[in-house]
Write a protein that holds these residues in place. Structure first.
Motif, PDB file in Angstrom:
ATOM      1  N   ARG A  79      19.263  21.830  30.777  1.00  0.00           N
ATOM      2  CA  ARG A  79      19.329  20.833  31.854  1.00  0.00           C
ATOM      3  C   ARG A  79      20.711  20.888  32.489  1.00  0.00           C
ATOM      4  N   ARG A  80      20.733  20.950  33.829  1.00  0.00           N
ATOM      5  CA  ARG A  80      22.013  21.122  34.531  1.00  0.00           C
ATOM      6  C   ARG A  80      22.280  19.982  35.511  1.00  0.00           C
ATOM      7  N   GLN A  81      23.558  19.723  35.714  1.00  0.00           N
ATOM      8  CA  GLN A  81      23.988  18.674  36.647  1.00  0.00           C
ATOM      9  C   GLN A  81      23.794  19.140  38.091  1.00  0.00           C
ATOM     10  N   PRO A  82      23.214  18.311  38.961  1.00  0.00           N
ATOM     11  CA  PRO A  82      23.076  18.699  40.380  1.00  0.00           C
ATOM     12  C   PRO A  82      24.455  18.875  41.019  1.00  0.00           C
ATOM     13  N   LEU A  83      24.619  19.973  41.755  1.00  0.00           N
ATOM     14  CA  LEU A  83      25.869  20.235  42.487  1.00  0.00           C
ATOM     15  C   LEU A  83      25.493  20.627  43.918  1.00  0.00           C
ATOM     16  N   PRO A  84      24.993  19.676  44.684  1.00  0.00           N
ATOM     17  CA  PRO A  84      24.425  19.980  46.015  1.00  0.00           C
ATOM     18  C   PRO A  84      25.431  20.501  47.035  1.00  0.00           C
ATOM     19  N   PHE A 102      13.570  28.251  38.574  1.00  0.00           N
ATOM     20  CA  PHE A 102      14.325  28.432  39.824  1.00  0.00           C
ATOM     21  C   PHE A 102      13.705  27.604  40.951  1.00  0.00           C
ATOM     22  N   LEU A 103      12.378  27.675  41.088  1.00  0.00           N
ATOM     23  CA  LEU A 103      11.699  26.916  42.153  1.00  0.00           C
ATOM     24  C   LEU A 103      11.871  25.416  41.948  1.00  0.00           C
ATOM     25  N   SER A 104      11.843  24.996  40.695  1.00  0.00           N
ATOM     26  CA  SER A 104      12.055  23.578  40.386  1.00  0.00           C
ATOM     27  C   SER A 104      13.472  23.140  40.774  1.00  0.00           C
ATOM     28  N   ASP A 105      14.453  24.030  40.517  1.00  0.00           N
ATOM     29  CA  ASP A 105      15.857  23.734  40.867  1.00  0.00           C
ATOM     30  C   ASP A 105      16.044  23.522  42.370  1.00  0.00           C
ATOM     31  N   MET A 106      15.366  24.372  43.166  1.00  0.00           N
ATOM     32  CA  MET A 106      15.694  24.452  44.589  1.00  0.00           C
ATOM     33  C   MET A 106      14.664  23.797  45.522  1.00  0.00           C
ATOM     34  N   SER A 107      13.603  23.221  44.982  1.00  0.00           N
ATOM     35  CA  SER A 107      12.582  22.640  45.858  1.00  0.00           C
ATOM     36  C   SER A 107      12.807  21.136  46.059  1.00  0.00           C
ATOM     37  N   GLY A 108      12.030  20.575  46.941  1.00  0.00           N
ATOM     38  CA  GLY A 108      12.079  19.130  47.173  1.00  0.00           C
ATOM     39  C   GLY A 108      13.242  18.695  48.047  1.00  0.00           C
ATOM     40  N   ARG A 109      13.452  17.366  48.094  1.00  0.00           N
ATOM     41  CA  ARG A 109      14.509  16.811  48.954  1.00  0.00           C
ATOM     42  C   ARG A 109      15.902  16.939  48.349  1.00  0.00           C
ATOM     43  N   SER A 110      15.970  17.051  47.033  1.00  0.00           N
ATOM     44  CA  SER A 110      17.290  17.075  46.372  1.00  0.00           C
ATOM     45  C   SER A 110      17.455  18.316  45.487  1.00  0.00           C
ATOM     46  N   PRO A 111      17.677  19.476  46.092  1.00  0.00           N
ATOM     47  CA  PRO A 111      17.872  20.684  45.280  1.00  0.00           C
ATOM     48  C   PRO A 111      19.179  20.598  44.477  1.00  0.00           C
ATOM     49  N   LEU A 112      19.224  21.363  43.376  1.00  0.00           N
ATOM     50  CA  LEU A 112      20.441  21.343  42.541  1.00  0.00           C
ATOM     51  C   LEU A 112      21.644  21.939  43.271  1.00  0.00           C
ATOM     52  N   TYR A 113      21.383  22.943  44.141  1.00  0.00           N
ATOM     53  CA  TYR A 113      22.483  23.639  44.821  1.00  0.00           C
ATOM     54  C   TYR A 113      22.199  23.720  46.326  1.00  0.00           C
ATOM     55  N   ALA A 130       5.525  36.579  45.779  1.00  0.00           N
ATOM     56  CA  ALA A 130       4.592  35.761  46.580  1.00  0.00           C
ATOM     57  C   ALA A 130       4.684  34.291  46.187  1.00  0.00           C
ATOM     58  N   GLN A 131       4.883  34.035  44.889  1.00  0.00           N
ATOM     59  CA  GLN A 131       5.016  32.656  44.407  1.00  0.00           C
ATOM     60  C   GLN A 131       6.247  31.980  45.012  1.00  0.00           C
ATOM     61  N   ILE A 132       7.337  32.740  45.118  1.00  0.00           N
ATOM     62  CA  ILE A 132       8.559  32.191  45.726  1.00  0.00           C
ATOM     63  C   ILE A 132       8.337  31.915  47.217  1.00  0.00           C
ATOM     64  N   LYS A 133       7.690  32.870  47.891  1.00  0.00           N
ATOM     65  CA  LYS A 133       7.486  32.738  49.342  1.00  0.00           C
ATOM     66  C   LYS A 133       6.552  31.585  49.706  1.00  0.00           C
ATOM     67  N   ARG A 134       5.683  31.231  48.758  1.00  0.00           N
ATOM     68  CA  ARG A 134       4.721  30.157  49.035  1.00  0.00           C
ATOM     69  C   ARG A 134       5.374  28.776  49.110  1.00  0.00           C
ATOM     70  N   ASP A 135       6.561  28.647  48.508  1.00  0.00           N
ATOM     71  CA  ASP A 135       7.236  27.334  48.490  1.00  0.00           C
ATOM     72  C   ASP A 135       8.077  27.185  49.754  1.00  0.00           C
ATOM     73  N   GLY A 136       7.538  26.463  50.714  1.00  0.00           N
ATOM     74  CA  GLY A 136       8.191  26.316  52.023  1.00  0.00           C
ATOM     75  C   GLY A 136       9.527  25.615  51.982  1.00  0.00           C
ATOM     76  N   SER A 137       9.758  24.726  51.007  1.00  0.00           N
ATOM     77  CA  SER A 137      11.039  24.018  50.946  1.00  0.00           C
ATOM     78  C   SER A 137      12.151  24.894  50.356  1.00  0.00           C
ATOM     79  N   VAL A 138      11.759  25.879  49.542  1.00  0.00           N
ATOM     80  CA  VAL A 138      12.764  26.736  48.879  1.00  0.00           C
ATOM     81  C   VAL A 138      13.207  27.879  49.784  1.00  0.00           C
TER      82      VAL A 138
END
Length: 624
Positions: A79-84, A102-113, A130-138
């Protein structure tokens, strides 16, 4: 046509050895490449998994990484501290688990970095991309998505391992499992191919052919291990050839694939070089040595952990020297240092005898400008002293003499029986290693019961050649030394060592012109011959602080080098084999890079052998 690093080196640029290229790729091609646009001056977080953190640590120092703008190193599985406000550099294996994290780290409204630069250690599957490309927020937050093709541990300037520590058990174990064995070989093949991709080298792939006592005998999975690994490496290389920019389209080097059965003596015989003795006799943890130094307050000695590695000029100079030679040279260095420094004479040993650790501490206090040199020198004086004490107290010279006599045919069954009767106090480990060498030299002893005939004859695992051996007990050399020389001269028999690709002056296309010949019956082992132990002879360095010239000129010996030769041994390599590759690089003017599933010292190798059988390997089960 693309040029390999060997080609560019020969055209005037500075030659860089295998580990230097690996280091440069990680630091400059990966880390420095992220300094673009608004990311140019900002500090970054480096996120790695358990494998890639070791890849990085073998090739680079923390100071190197910091210099490239990394202020924090994190484990992707923790588990890592968010450093936006900071960018994240991911150096990870292309596994489903890593991609999900990785996708969990960088997706959504509050990515870790703020932004992610992703580098994979080996080729990533289309499904995962393809899995990475499917995530529009990442997707908009990705600054780079690249394959580094660097999935090996650069353990030496001319050595790497694929981290298959259980290869012996998986491939040669009692419970033969072709599924487990194939998985092990495929992973190994992928990682060997990343070595070649990293150096932009396309090899002639040679391998040790399956051996069979007669044509009607069925070939087993174990017989085909080098063949199967060669096929795996070849398949990976064909993909690189088709898809990797600047990958050579013609052969640029040689790759020879062997397994541990090619030389069953090298893993257990005592190798008398400084490096091998340290790891064999001192119970070191990898390259870590616990050194006792005098307390500055005058109390009990303090324990200090030191690393024996290339950044230490004395280690670099002496590691391949015979222990007797290393001890002599250390004594000369200390004597010369004291004679050239009046303060050292005042605070040193007044009796003219050996300097004590207390004397050395006084010298450090009196000569602070030389503290680093004195500490390095005292470290190696201490290590060599401990090794020589163990050799004396354990009777190792007598054991070593019999080992070498057995290998060269100067001793036989009677000699080993008489020795074991006369030397009952020799350690059980030494006895076991003697008997393992005996078994390798006299395999028929373990096939039938003709003891009376065996008592009368002596075998040799190789022939002697006339020539002076510089140091006692330095006759032995590993079988790969002979194989590499033959390969370099074009004299390695193609029946015994077929080639996956037949070299041609034009192009190869993608065809595999040499079919795998599993039914060939090779000739017996090449006999070994005595070699002059030039590697044990002194180099021009006479004091404790002039050996840094070894570091300064470490790569200068490689100027105007020919094509590289890679040798890979399935089932663990030895320090004698690594030493032989360094020696041959100088002799042949070609960088010889040794690879293996692991690098094993004799105690480790014996422990792994025990895992091959349900019944533990024991002296009680062996009878002569």
């Amino acid at each position: 046509m693309s040029m390999s690093d060997s080609d560019t080196a020969s055209q005037g640029s500075e030659y860089k050895n295998f580990r230097q290229i690996s280091r440069d790729r990680l630091l400059y091609e990966m880390l420095r490449s992220t300094k673009t646009g608004d990311s140019k001056s900002s500090w970054k977080v480096l996120i790695m998994d358990k494998l890639t953190v070791r890849i990085m640590s073998y090739a680079c120092k923390m100071a190197d990484i910091t210099e490239e703008g990394v202020s924090l190193v994190e484990d992707i599985h923790k588990r890592r501290q968010p450093l936006p406000s900071m960018d994240g550099i991911y150096f990870i294996q292309p596994t489903k688990e890593n991609i999900v994290i990785f996708l969990s780290d960088m997706s959504g409204r509050s990515p870790l970095y703020k932004k992610a630069f992703v580098f994979f250690s080996s080729p990533v599957s289309r499904e995962l991309v393809a899995q990475i490309k499917r995530d529009g927020s990442v997707l908009p937050r990705i600054g780079a998505l690249r394959e580094m093709n660097l999935e090996y541990f650069a353990i030496d300037s001319q050595g790497f391992i694929t981290d298959n520590e259980r290869a012996l058990e998986d491939l040669f174990g009692e419970e033969e499992s072709s599924r487990r064995g194939d998985a092990c070989l495929n992973l190994m093949g992928t990682r060997i191919a990343t070595v070649l991709a990293s150096l932009r080298e396309f090899p002639n792939v040679r391998y040790r052919a399956a051996k069979s006592l007669d044509p009607t005998t069925m070939t087993t999975f174990r017989d085909l291990i080098p063949t199967k690994l060669a096929a795996s490496v070849w398949n990976n290389l064909m993909k690189y050839k088709a898809n990797l920019p600047n990958f050579p389209q013609m052969e640029t080097c040689e790759l020879l694939i062997l397994d541990r059965s090619v030389d069953q003596i090298a893993p257990v015989i005592h190798e008398w070089t400084y490096d091998a003795m340290c790891h064999d006799l001192l119970n070191m943890d990898g390259n870590k040595y616990i050194h006792e130094v005098p307390s500055k307050t005058g109390g009990r000695p303090e324990k200090k952990e030191v690393l024996l590695e290339d950044h230490d000029p004395i280690w670099l100079e002496l590691r391949h020297a015979h222990i007797a030679d290393a001890s002599e040279r250390l004594h000369e260095k200390m004597t010369n240092f004291v004679s050239k420094n009046k303060a050292a004479q005042i605070h040193g040993s007044r009796s003219g005898g050996e300097l004590s650790t207390r004397d050395l501490q006084k010298m450090v206090q009196a000569l602070p400008q030389y503290s680093e040199q004195i500490e390095k020198l005292s470290l190696h004086v201490d290590i060599a002293g401990k090794i020589n004490k163990i050799i004396r107290e354990s009777g190792l010279k007598d054991v070593g003499q019999l080992e070498q006599d057995l290998v060269f045919g100067d001793a036989g069954t009677k000699d080993i029986i008489n020795f074991l009767r006369a030397k009952e106090d020799i350690s059980r480990e030494y006895k076991l290693r003697l008997l393992m060498i005996y078994a390798a030299v006299y395999p028929e002893k373990f096939d039938d019961d003709k003891i009376s005939k065996l008592m009368e004859k002596k075998h040799a695992a190789r022939k002697d050649r006339p020539g002076e051996v510089a140091w006692q007990l330095s006759r032995f050399y590993p079988i790969i030394e002979e194989l590499v020389e033959k390969l370099s001269k074009g004299e390695l028999p193609r029946n015994d060592y077929p080639c996956m690709n037949e070299p041609s002056p034009t192009t190869h296309g993608s065809s595999q012109s040499a079919a795998i010949r599993s039914g060939d019956i090779p000739t017996p082992y090449s006999k070994r011959s005595r070699r002059t132990a030039t590697w044990a002879r002194p180099r021009n360095s006479d004091d404790g602080y002039s050996s840094d010239s070894i570091l300064r000129h470490a790569s200068s010996d490689f100027k105007k080098m020919g094509q590289r030769i890679f040798v890979f041994i399935v089932g663990g390599a030895t320090r004698s084999e690594l030493r032989a590759c360094h020696k041959l690089s100088t002799k042949l003017h070609r960088e010889i890079v040794l690879g293996s599933s692991s690098l094993d010292d004799p105690p480790q190798f014996i422990t792994k052998l025990k895992l091959l059988n349900a019944n533990e390997l024991s002296l009680d089960d062996l009878q002569i």
